[in-house]
Scaffold this motif. Structure first.
Motif, PDB file in Angstrom:
ATOM      1  N   UNK A   6      48.852 -54.593  26.206  1.00 54.25           N
ATOM      2  CA  UNK A   6      48.139 -53.357  26.549  1.00 54.25           C
ATOM      3  C   UNK A   6      49.090 -52.328  27.144  1.00 54.25           C
ATOM      4  N   UNK A   7      50.019 -52.786  27.984  1.00 58.63           N
ATOM      5  CA  UNK A   7      50.988 -51.867  28.587  1.00 58.63           C
ATOM      6  C   UNK A   7      51.924 -51.296  27.519  1.00 58.63           C
ATOM      7  N   UNK A   8      52.326 -52.119  26.574  1.00 61.06           N
ATOM      8  CA  UNK A   8      53.198 -51.619  25.508  1.00 61.06           C
ATOM      9  C   UNK A   8      52.452 -50.561  24.672  1.00 61.06           C
ATOM     10  N   UNK A   9      51.190 -50.818  24.369  1.00 64.15           N
ATOM     11  CA  UNK A   9      50.403 -49.845  23.624  1.00 64.15           C
ATOM     12  C   UNK A   9      50.260 -48.560  24.428  1.00 64.15           C
ATOM     13  N   UNK A  21      49.125 -40.771  16.001  1.00 64.51           N
ATOM     14  CA  UNK A  21      50.550 -41.023  15.803  1.00 64.51           C
ATOM     15  C   UNK A  21      50.962 -42.349  16.448  1.00 64.51           C
ATOM     16  N   UNK A  22      50.417 -42.642  17.638  1.00 66.87           N
ATOM     17  CA  UNK A  22      50.738 -43.899  18.308  1.00 66.87           C
ATOM     18  C   UNK A  22      50.274 -45.092  17.476  1.00 66.87           C
ATOM     19  N   UNK A  23      49.067 -44.978  16.889  1.00 65.74           N
ATOM     20  CA  UNK A  23      48.553 -46.069  16.064  1.00 65.74           C
ATOM     21  C   UNK A  23      49.455 -46.293  14.854  1.00 65.74           C
ATOM     22  N   UNK A  24      49.942 -45.210  14.253  1.00 65.37           N
ATOM     23  CA  UNK A  24      50.852 -45.340  13.106  1.00 65.37           C
ATOM     24  C   UNK A  24      52.132 -46.073  13.525  1.00 65.37           C
ATOM     25  N   UNK A  25      52.687 -45.711  14.679  1.00 65.45           N
ATOM     26  CA  UNK A  25      53.908 -46.379  15.151  1.00 65.45           C
ATOM     27  C   UNK A  25      53.687 -47.864  15.383  1.00 65.45           C
ATOM     28  N   UNK A  26      52.511 -48.197  15.890  1.00 69.74           N
ATOM     29  CA  UNK A  26      52.211 -49.584  16.229  1.00 69.74           C
ATOM     30  C   UNK A  26      51.730 -50.379  15.020  1.00 69.74           C
ATOM     31  N   UNK A  37      43.131 -49.068  25.244  1.00 74.18           N
ATOM     32  CA  UNK A  37      43.490 -48.179  26.352  1.00 74.18           C
ATOM     33  C   UNK A  37      42.301 -47.996  27.291  1.00 74.18           C
ATOM     34  N   UNK A  38      41.094 -47.897  26.751  1.00 66.84           N
ATOM     35  CA  UNK A  38      39.901 -47.759  27.591  1.00 66.84           C
ATOM     36  C   UNK A  38      39.687 -49.005  28.449  1.00 66.84           C
ATOM     37  N   UNK A  68      55.193 -49.343  34.311  1.00 67.49           N
ATOM     38  CA  UNK A  68      55.112 -50.191  33.119  1.00 67.49           C
ATOM     39  C   UNK A  68      56.476 -50.344  32.465  1.00 67.49           C
ATOM     40  N   UNK A  69      57.238 -49.270  32.419  1.00 68.12           N
ATOM     41  CA  UNK A  69      58.574 -49.362  31.842  1.00 68.12           C
ATOM     42  C   UNK A  69      59.428 -50.364  32.598  1.00 68.12           C
ATOM     43  N   UNK A  70      59.372 -50.296  33.930  1.00 62.21           N
ATOM     44  CA  UNK A  70      60.163 -51.215  34.743  1.00 62.21           C
ATOM     45  C   UNK A  70      59.685 -52.653  34.562  1.00 62.21           C
TER      46      UNK A  70
END
Length: 315
Positions: A6-9, A21-26, A37-38, A68-70
């Motif tokens: 979930x954090x990566x998404x 665009x995010x869905x296409x990348x994933x 995300x909800x 989340x990045x850390x």
């Protein structure tokens, strides 16, 4: 694992600021991404995106993006280390040591570590404390021998070693007639020392202690290399503080009364996902440094202070 996904998404959406665009990348459909995300927002109890004509991060979303990045970076490093250890590939430990570390001490650490961990290559680099802390922060080093005090946020420290410092001066100096010196005896002399940028904490603490004990150097000349420092001392540009006498006939070393100056060092390593042998290296180095006949392990302070909080003794 589902929370990590979930954090990566979330991070991909935060980068694209566009669910399509995010869905296409994933490589997934947009509705499942939106639902995930909800669910993350519901679990955190915070709205992460403002979904208007343009998708933007909320303040809570900005905080989560940084955290989340850390978190994911540490998770990825941990899983990589575990996999390497399982495959028997933990063959290198990258460690830093200060340039002034004596060669005999360096050799003893390398020899003892090799004897105890023959399958792990100890890759030592000559680096200042400031350089080591930067490299430890970005994980380019696995461990570093630091001159204390130093900011250790995000680092674990091994045993601290405390070593008395004496005065190095030319043999023909009038001060050489004294068997023991005080800092006040050095009034009017210059000081030869490593640049402040190399180890700001220890540099400031040393000068503060000198001032408090009656020695305000007439000038401070900086020397990165021990041999350059020796040349400056021989040329009369100042005295230097060192832990032991040199085998150099043109200079003498005199102890300081009360051992008011003490160098303190300890190995440090990242608190999160450390190299499996980092703590063992610290233990080995502490044993080598302690066995020089003058140094000692810093005992815990019953008042709760950590052993690296105080670097130089005060009267």
């Amino acid at each position: 694992m589902d929370h990590l996904r979930s954090l990566r998404y979330f991070l991909v959406v935060a980068e694209e600021l566009h669910f399509g665009h995010a869905a296409d990348r994933l490589g997934i459909a947009q509705p499942p991404l939106s639902q995930r995300v909800k669910r993350l927002e519901a679990e955190l109890g915070a709205k992460l995106f403002d979904r208007g004509r343009r998708v933007t991060l909320t303040e809570a979303g900005e905080v989560l993006r940084a955290e989340a990045r850390d978190l994911l970076s540490r998770w990825d490093r941990m899983t990589a280390l575990v996999a390497k250890a399982d495959r028997g590939e933990m063959d290198a430990l990258r460690a830093g040591v200060p340039p002034e570390l004596p060669g005999r001490v360096l050799a003893a650490i390398l020899t003892e570590f090799a004897a105890q961990h023959p399958a792990v290559r100890l890759d030592l680099q000559e680096l200042t404390t400031a350089e080591q802390t930067r490299l430890l922060a970005d994980r380019s080093l696995d461990a570093g021998l630091l001159q204390l005090p130093v900011d250790v946020v995000g680092l674990d420290l091994g045993p601290a070693i405390d070593t008395p410092l004496g005065v190095l001066l030319p043999r023909d100096s009038p001060l050489a007639r004294h068997a023991v010196l005080t800092l006040a005896d050095l009034a009017g002399e210059g000081l030869v020392h490593a640049p402040r940028a190399a180890a700001p904490g220890s540099y400031d603490a040393l000068l503060r202690t000198c001032w408090e004990h009656g020695f305000r150097p007439a000038a401070v000349r900086h020397a990165r290399n021990p041999e350059f420092a020796l040349g400056l001392v021989l040329a009369g540009h100042g005295v230097a503080f060192e832990p032991a006498a040199r085998k150099e006939p043109r200079v003498v070393w005199r102890p300081l009364d009360g051992e008011v100056l003490r160098a303190r060092m300890a190995f440090a390593w990242p608190s999160s996902s450390p190299h499996p042998q980092a703590a063992k290296l610290a233990e080995i180095a502490a044993g080598v440094l302690r066995d020089d006949g003058v140094s000692r392990l810093v005992p815990p302070d019953p008042g709760g202070a950590r052993p690296w909080d105080v670097f130089y003794e005060r009267s």
